[in-house]
Design a protein around this motif. Structure first.
Motif, PDB file in Angstrom:
ATOM      1  N   THR A 256      -3.709 162.031  86.129  1.00  0.00           N
ATOM      2  CA  THR A 256      -2.624 161.162  86.567  1.00  0.00           C
ATOM      3  C   THR A 256      -2.356 160.151  85.477  1.00  0.00           C
ATOM      4  O   THR A 256      -3.260 159.433  85.051  1.00  0.00           O
ATOM      5  CB  THR A 256      -2.989 160.395  87.862  1.00  0.00           C
ATOM      6  N   CYS A 303      -7.307 160.286  93.305  1.00  0.00           N
ATOM      7  CA  CYS A 303      -6.096 159.489  93.091  1.00  0.00           C
ATOM      8  C   CYS A 303      -5.539 159.017  94.430  1.00  0.00           C
ATOM      9  O   CYS A 303      -5.400 159.797  95.367  1.00  0.00           O
ATOM     10  CB  CYS A 303      -5.033 160.305  92.354  1.00  0.00           C
ATOM     11  N   VAL A 304      -5.205 157.739  94.479  1.00  0.00           N
ATOM     12  CA  VAL A 304      -4.686 157.140  95.711  1.00  0.00           C
ATOM     13  C   VAL A 304      -3.352 157.764  96.118  1.00  0.00           C
ATOM     14  O   VAL A 304      -2.971 157.761  97.288  1.00  0.00           O
ATOM     15  CB  VAL A 304      -4.556 155.602  95.546  1.00  0.00           C
ATOM     16  N   GLU A 386      -7.308 155.030  90.072  1.00  0.00           N
ATOM     17  CA  GLU A 386      -6.505 154.188  89.185  1.00  0.00           C
ATOM     18  C   GLU A 386      -7.304 153.074  88.522  1.00  0.00           C
ATOM     19  O   GLU A 386      -6.870 152.509  87.518  1.00  0.00           O
ATOM     20  CB  GLU A 386      -5.315 153.594  89.940  1.00  0.00           C
TER      21      GLU A 386
HETATM   22 MO   LIG Z   1      -4.236 157.629  90.673  1.00  0.00          MO
END
Ligand SMILES: [Mo]
Ligand SMILES: Nc1nc2c(c(=O)[nH]1)N[C@H]1C(S)=C(S)[C@@H](COP(=O)(O)O)O[C@H]1N2
Length: 521
Positions: A256, A303-304, A386
């Motif tokens: 990401t 990943c959120v 992140e």
């Molecule tokens: Mo992310």
């Protein structure tokens, strides 16, 4: 050369046949060639002419569009953004080329002796104009040269054997299109191959320097290779044998990024500074990191932005050093940090979360790949992906919490990850149905995965033996009789302290998807 001045005298003397078909098509081909030429040299790095256009789009795109792209379109959103940027860049070069070609062709019916001079001017002037534009965009000499040369070749190819200085006939206009199209097709194929291998200049940033320690040097030490090999063997032994399920160390680690392109910091120049509210500002280079004993950690990232049963959760064995001793030397005087990275990324979170963190320069036994943060990335146990800044360059200690890149866009991904049991595989084994997946709960750990079939009682699934580490996923599998009918399978994870994964369903925005994963098998 007398012809050239002759031509100059005529410029402006003729009414242009502008919006001439061949010129438009030729310009479009040159625009595409320019993008490909730059790609051949730079690959997907910030020197690629599309990179600044893409960053511009990302910066100016409203948060809501980006959020839609992430939550609804997923990777497709990024691809669309990239495609738009490629289109804009190629279009921009086409406009530059069109302008140049139109100016040159305004000479109209040049005398035959001027013709060859005009013909020679086409590749030089278009190539030069494209080169200058590319350089203004990227500041990269190599990639701009690539763009300029490709543009010159494709525009020049259109002119071979065609009277450039004369008004086009149907035949010459067709030849122009055919010849430039042919050059584009040939050159484009070569450029595509070069670019997808990282570009001609790509590995210049990772070149070996015998005088300085670099990530690859540390990764090649025998105690490091042995350490990694043992752990990879352990992960492979503990992986459940379920067809279609990723092993405990992911074969393909998700990615990401705020940009499609990959920054190219060199380990030789790399520095990590600890600044802000500290007693002693510190700066470390890779030589400093390499002098600490390398350690290995299994650690999973999620990943959120991914959906409940998404594909942005993976695990690796990382090599690097704990950050604690470096922080201690700086002696922080604030409770928050803002971490900055080479690509303009930033993320802010409580200092507490950073204290047990890790600076990784190796991944699965190799130096950290460029797309995962070469030369050094941060790994923060238990938190959303992140927070794990790649290409890290500065840790700024602060007295008050501030928003980083994603938080400014409304996300809340700096806290602990949500617990999840995913359903990733579905097989028929000896007449029974087998389902399986990964379960992850950050530092809370997974002690059990339970499965319910058609709303029936919760049954315990088989779990993979835990890997060492405080932030590692586990695999699960479950089998039941196949009666030929459809069945609704629901999976949930139980954390180490007995807490059950919540069933309340939310989307990924703003603080991560939650709820049980279900699947009809
Ligand atoms: Mo992310
Ligand atoms: N410098 C930088 N670090 C970053 C990002 C980024 O765009 N730039 N993306 C973050 C996000 S949102 C996630 S989920 C993880 C993903 O790490 P990976 O790409 O190595 O899988 O990196 C994080 N670190």
């Amino acid at each position: 050369m007398g012809g050239l001045s002759d031509v100059a005298g005529r410029i402006g003397g003729y009414v242009p046949g502008w919006l001439d078909r061949a010129t438009v098509v030729q310009s479009a081909f040159v625009g595409i060639a320019a993008v490909l030429g730059s790609y051949a040299v730079a690959g997907f790095t910030p020197a690629f002419v599309v990179a600044p256009v893409e960053s511009f789009l990302v910066v100016w795109m409203p948060g809501i569009v980006i959020r839609y792209a992430i939550t609804v379109l997923g990777d497709l959103g990024k691809d669309l953004n990239l495609l738009t940027a490629v289109g804009l860049a190629a279009g921009g070069f086409a406009v530059v080329t069109f302008t140049v070609l139109t100016l040159i062709r305004r000479s109209g019916d040049a005398p035959p002796e001027a013709d060859s001079a005009i013909t020679a001017a086409v590749p030089l002037v278009t190539g030069g104009a494209v080169l200058a534009t590319a350089f203004a965009l990227t500041g990269g000499v190599g990639s701009s040269l690539g763009a300029g040369i490709a543009a010159g070749v494709v525009s020049g190819a259109a002119e071979i054997g065609v009277g450039t200085g004369r008004r086009d006939t149907d035949r010459s206009s067709r030849r122009r299109i055919l010849q430039s199209g042919g050059a584009l097709a040939l050159g484009g194929a070569v450029a595509g191959v070069l670019g997808s291998r990282g570009g001609l200049a790509s590995n210049a940033a990772i070149e070996r320097n015998p005088n300085v320690t670099q990530p690859a040097d540390v990764m090649e030490r025998s105690e490091v290779t042995d350490g990694v090999e043992n752990r990879l063997a352990e992960a492979s032994d503990k992986s459940l044998d379920v067809e279609g399920m990723e092993p405990l160390v992911s074969e393909k680690f998700y990615r990401t990024d705020i940009n499609n392109t990959v920054p190219t910091p060199s380990a030789v120049d790399w520095e990590l500074s600890i600044t802000g509210a500290v007693q002693f500002e510190q700066s470390y280079d890779f030589e400093n990191l390499g002098s600490f004993d390398p350690q290995h950690r299994f650690m999973s990232l999620r990943c959120v932005g991914e959906s409940r049963n998404g594909d942005k959760m993976d695990n690796a064995i990382w090599t690097g050093v704990p950050i604690g001793p470096l922080l201690n030397e700086a002696n922080p005087r604030g409770d928050f940090v803002m971490v900055h990275a080479v690509d303009g990324y930033s993320v802010g979170f409580p200092l507490e979360a950073l204290e047990g963190s890790f600076l990784a320069y190796g991944m699965n036994g190799e130096r950290l790949p460029r797309k995962h943060g070469y030369p050094v990335r941060l790994l923060v146990p238990g938190h959303w992906g992140e927070v794990n800044a790649k290409w890290i360059e500065e840790i700024e200690i602060q007295n008050e919490e501030e928003k980083g890149y994603w938080e400014k866009k409304g996300w809340q991904g700096t806290g602990p990850v949500n617990t999840v049991a995913k359903i990733k595989a579905e097989n028929r084994v000896d007449g029974r149905i087998q389902v399986g997946g990964q379960a992850y709960a950050g530092t809370r750990g997974v002690s059990e995965v339970q499965v319910s079939i058609d709303g029936g009682e919760w049954q315990d699934a088989t779990l993979s033996d835990p890997l060492p580490g405080q932030d590692v996923w586990r695999q699960w599998k479950y089998e039941f009789d196949d009666d030929g009918a459809d069945h609704e399978v629901v999976a949930r994870a139980i954390e180490n302290d007995g807490d059950v994964q919540p069933d309340e369903e939310t989307g990924s925005f703003p603080s991560g998807a939650s709820g049980w994963v279900s699947r009809t098998v």
